[in-house]
Write an enzyme that holds these catalytic residues in place. Structure first.
Site, PDB file in Angstrom:
ATOM      1  N   LYS A 196       0.332  -0.675   0.259  1.00 12.35           N
ATOM      2  CA  LYS A 196       0.409   0.007  -0.618  1.00 12.35           C
ATOM      3  C   LYS A 196       1.075   1.697   0.351  1.00 12.35           C
ATOM      4  CE  LYS A 196      -2.183  -0.563   3.853  1.00 12.35           C
ATOM      5  NZ  LYS A 196      -2.149  -2.014   4.800  1.00 12.35           N
ATOM      6  N   ARG A 271     -10.262   1.120   9.687  1.00 15.57           N
ATOM      7  CA  ARG A 271      -9.364  -0.148   9.668  1.00 15.57           C
ATOM      8  C   ARG A 271     -10.620  -0.829  10.599  1.00 15.57           C
ATOM      9  NH1 ARG A 271      -3.786   0.350  11.070  1.00 15.57           N
ATOM     10  NH2 ARG A 271      -3.137  -1.582   9.058  1.00 15.57           N
ATOM     11  N   ARG A 310      11.745  -6.612   4.868  1.00 16.34           N
ATOM     12  CA  ARG A 310      11.204  -5.622   5.713  1.00 16.34           C
ATOM     13  C   ARG A 310      11.806  -4.884   6.676  1.00 16.34           C
ATOM     14  NH1 ARG A 310       5.454  -2.311   5.123  1.00 16.34           N
ATOM     15  NH2 ARG A 310       5.131  -3.511   7.101  1.00 16.34           N
ATOM     16  N   ARG A 316      10.823  -1.635  12.067  1.00 17.96           N
ATOM     17  CA  ARG A 316      10.107  -1.235  12.723  1.00 17.96           C
ATOM     18  C   ARG A 316      10.290  -2.894  13.344  1.00 17.96           C
ATOM     19  NH1 ARG A 316       5.154  -0.226   8.018  1.00 17.96           N
ATOM     20  NH2 ARG A 316       4.211  -1.693   9.700  1.00 17.96           N
ATOM     21  N   ARG A 328      -1.007  -9.299  13.672  1.00 19.35           N
ATOM     22  CA  ARG A 328      -1.662  -8.231  12.789  1.00 19.35           C
ATOM     23  C   ARG A 328      -2.156  -9.030  11.330  1.00 19.35           C
ATOM     24  NH1 ARG A 328       4.237  -5.830  11.136  1.00 19.35           N
ATOM     25  NH2 ARG A 328       3.400  -4.556   9.833  1.00 19.35           N
TER      26      ARG A 328
END
Ligand code: IMP
Ligand code: MG
Length: 372
Positions: A196, A271, A310, A316, A328
């Site tokens: 995204k 969300r 990532r 992160r 998640r």
């Protein structure tokens, strides 16, 4: 809910179907409570606007009653200045009856005046007036209105029987006149790792939109140790969603900061369904709306792989641990995926295959953006 267009005008959602039901039920209960126990009233609906209201009202009226409908017709008298009003459709003998008028809306009161004039000669026992909507700022008459569902400001409304040039009566909710929407607002949707952020960065340039990533805004606040940041961090570190109210307020503030934007790409928001409803309401107040939800669809195993990759470089904390990543997805599947249904129900969901090169996915997304 979406802005609707009727001929040359735009109307934004104003009073929901559920709210209307509550108002109608309350009116019917009040009317019933005020009548003598065995009184059988005759309800007289003023067509055309009242047909839905009358249908719902009498089903909420808990007692025996009669129902009739009339139409107020004006015809030119013999002298040119004479404008005579006539009620078409009253065949019942109303002598000594309790007559209760059902009106959809009373505006200046001109129509109501005509009704009073006509019923004055019918020897009724009593005449009462129930109106679903009332515009106190423009009402010009000294006439009693016994029951008012809801007083509204002097803005033109449609839906639930009310029309603009004959159109709009069939909508189950009430809409209010607004200006033509100026923005293109898109919700970019997809599970964590779907790409995204990458796509949003490309698309915001192409369409001159402002990209709001709630995740980025939270991380910015966390880095700068703002109050909001500290609050958000406690949730995000566990892979949990930040509570709705915090997120919604933050998002509103971001939109307000960019009030003159061409539109927004919302990334990571909404969300939850309650966020989506809050966003619709917030935009509706501005005469704007969500033009569409565009979703990147990617299989979960491929996503876990991408996220761990990532995590090696992004720093992160929620990207480095497979169990947190799975948490998640869990959040996404149990809460967020409901949004697909929410936007689908509005005819506003557009799924895009999110597997492939960045460029090819941008092309697929652009095809949809162009139509919104
Ligand atoms: P009045 O005679 O000025 O009270 O207006 C009553 C009539 O005007 C209603 O029965 C409607 O037909 C129309 N009207 C007034 N305001 C609205 C509105 O906001 N939407 C749709 N029709 C309206
Ligand atoms: Mg009317």
């Amino acid at each position: 809910m979406k802005i609707i267009k009727l001929q040359d005008l735009y109307f934004t959602p104003f009073i929901s179907k559920d709210k209307i039901s509550k108002i109608v039920k309350h009116l019917a209960e009040q009317v019933k409570a005020d009548l003598p126990k065995d009184e059988v009233p005759i309800f007289v609906g003023i067509l055309n606007g009242c047909f839905l209201f009358a249908a719902d009202f009498i089903r909420e009226f808990n007692g025996n009653c009669e129902v009739s409908f009339v139409k107020l017709a004006s015809y030119q008298g013999t002298s040119s200045s004479e404008n005579v009003k006539q009620l078409l459709g009253i065949n019942e003998d109303l002598t000594d009856r309790t007559v209760i008028i059902l009106e959809d809306i009373i505006d200046t009161g001109t129509t109501l005046q005509e009704i009073y004039n006509i019923f004055r000669n019918k020897n009724v026992k009593q005449l009462k007036v129930v109106t679903l909507f009332f515009k106190p700022d423009v009402f010009r008459k000294e006439l009693p209105i016994d029951y008012i569902g809801k007083s509204i400001e002097d803005k033109f409304i449609v839906g639930y029987g009310l029309d603009y040039n004959g159109l709009g009566r069939n909508y189950p909710a009430i809409y209010q006149l607004t200006t033509k929407p100026k923005m293109k607002n898109i919700v970019l949707f997809g599970p964590p790792g779907a790409g995204k952020g990458t796509q949003a960065t490309l698309l915001k340039e192409k369409y001159n939109l402002v990209h709001i990533s709630t995740g980025d805004v939270f991380r910015f606040n966390i880095k700068n140790e703002t109050e909001l940041g500290k609050l958000a961090k406690s949730f995000m570190d566990e892979g949990d969603l930040v509570p709705d109210e915090v997120t919604i307020n933050m998002l509103k503030a971001e939109v307000e900061k960019n009030a003159t934007a061409n539109g927004f790409i919302f990334d990571g928001f909404p969300r939850t369904e309650s966020q989506a409803i809050a966003l619709d309401e917030f935009l509706a107040e501005k005469g704007e709306q969500i033009n569409g939800m565009v979703a990147l669809e990617v299989p979960e195993d491929l996503l876990v792989e991408r996220l761990l990759e990532r995590g090696k470089t992004s720093g992160r904390t929620d990207d480095t641990d497979e169990s947190k990543i799975r948490n998640r997805f869990n959040e996404y599947n149990t809460k967020t995926a409901i949004l697909k249904e929410f936007y689908q129900a509005q005819g506003n969901y557009f799924g895009i295959n999110g597997v492939g090169s960045v460029e090819s996915i941008t092309v697929s997304l652009s095809k949809v953006f162009d139509t919104l």
